[in-house]
Enzyme design. Structure first.
Site, PDB file in Angstrom:
ATOM      1  CB  CYS A   2      -5.607   0.164   8.930  1.00  0.00           C
ATOM      2  SG  CYS A   2      -4.727   1.494   8.086  1.00  0.00           S
ATOM      3  CD  GLU A 105      -8.304   2.334   6.267  1.00  0.00           C
ATOM      4  OE1 GLU A 105      -7.216   1.983   6.770  1.00  0.00           O
ATOM      5  OE2 GLU A 105      -8.908   1.645   5.422  1.00  0.00           O
TER       6      GLU A 105
END
Length: 226
Positions: A2, A105
């Site tokens: 991410c 994440e």
């Protein structure tokens, strides 16, 4: 992946994890980096091998070729495309390693906001991520075009529940082979395609949603949160 990670140890902790016999050319400083919530475009410590030396420089996370004007600089490169695609052709031979302490994440668990998770090695050792980039060397100093991307692959094992992609992380032995300019291109591709560390080497847990704000850099961001 991410796009958020931690790099808070010192360069010497990361060098020790690599276990390379070569002397260090250090342009990254000696103090702990204390980057607990590093975002894309952050200057991060990056390793590459220069002759018989291991070199560390501060390099921006994110890179794009000079001919691309209409998109932001990617921070990741998919392992199945990086060796043969036109986008990263100019830096595929410029292999590097970024050593990090953990990455984050975000998972949709049905609440109003996604829940952030921290992923780290179970033994707390630095994580050695395969990377490629454009960075300073003995012939060229720092440039505004410098940058790097982390090579990513499909997640495996239980890590699939956290995110569908993860950095390609390497053992110290394979990280050194990846960095070695004498390693043939075909062998380098095999390393990142087939020989990354297993999911069993890692653990993950929930952290405070404050990590979502890049202005937050306090060390408490890496603590477990219920």
């Amino acid at each position: 992946m991410c796009g958020r990670l931690s790099q808070y140890s010192s360069i010497h902790d990361f060098v020790a994890a690599l276990s390379m016999p070569y002397a260090l050319i250090n342009y990254a400083g000696d103090q702990p980096f204390e980057l607990y919530n590093a975002a894309p475009s952050t200057q991060l410590a990056l390793f590459h091998q220069e002759g018989q030396f291991l070199r560390a420089d501060m390099v921006r996370w994110g890179w794009r070729p000079h001919w691309v004007k209409d998109r932001a600089a990617p921070i990741n490169a998919r392992v199945k495309k990086v060796a043969h695609g036109a986008f990263f052709k100019a830096i595929w031979l410029h292999r590097a390693v970024i050593a990090i302490n953990n990455w984050f994440e975000w998972v949709d668990e049905g609440g109003p906001k996604k829940q952030p998770y921290l992923i780290r090695r179970k033994d707390r050792a630095p994580i050695l991520c395969a990377a490629i980039g454009q960075y300073p060397n003995a012939e060229h100093g720092p440039s505004e075009h410098d940058g790097f991307v982390i090579i990513t692959a499909d997640s495996v094992g239980g890590m699939v529940d956290i995110h569908d992609r993860q950095p390609v992380t390497l053992s110290p032995v394979l990280a050194c082979e990846w960095l070695d300019p004498a390693t043939p291109q075909e062998r380098a591709e095999q390393i990142v395609l087939l020989q990354r560390e297993p999911a069993e080497a890692f653990e993950w847990y929930k952290v405070d949603r404050a990590v979502g704000n890049v202005r937050n850099q306090q060390s408490s961001l890496i603590n477990p949160h219920q």
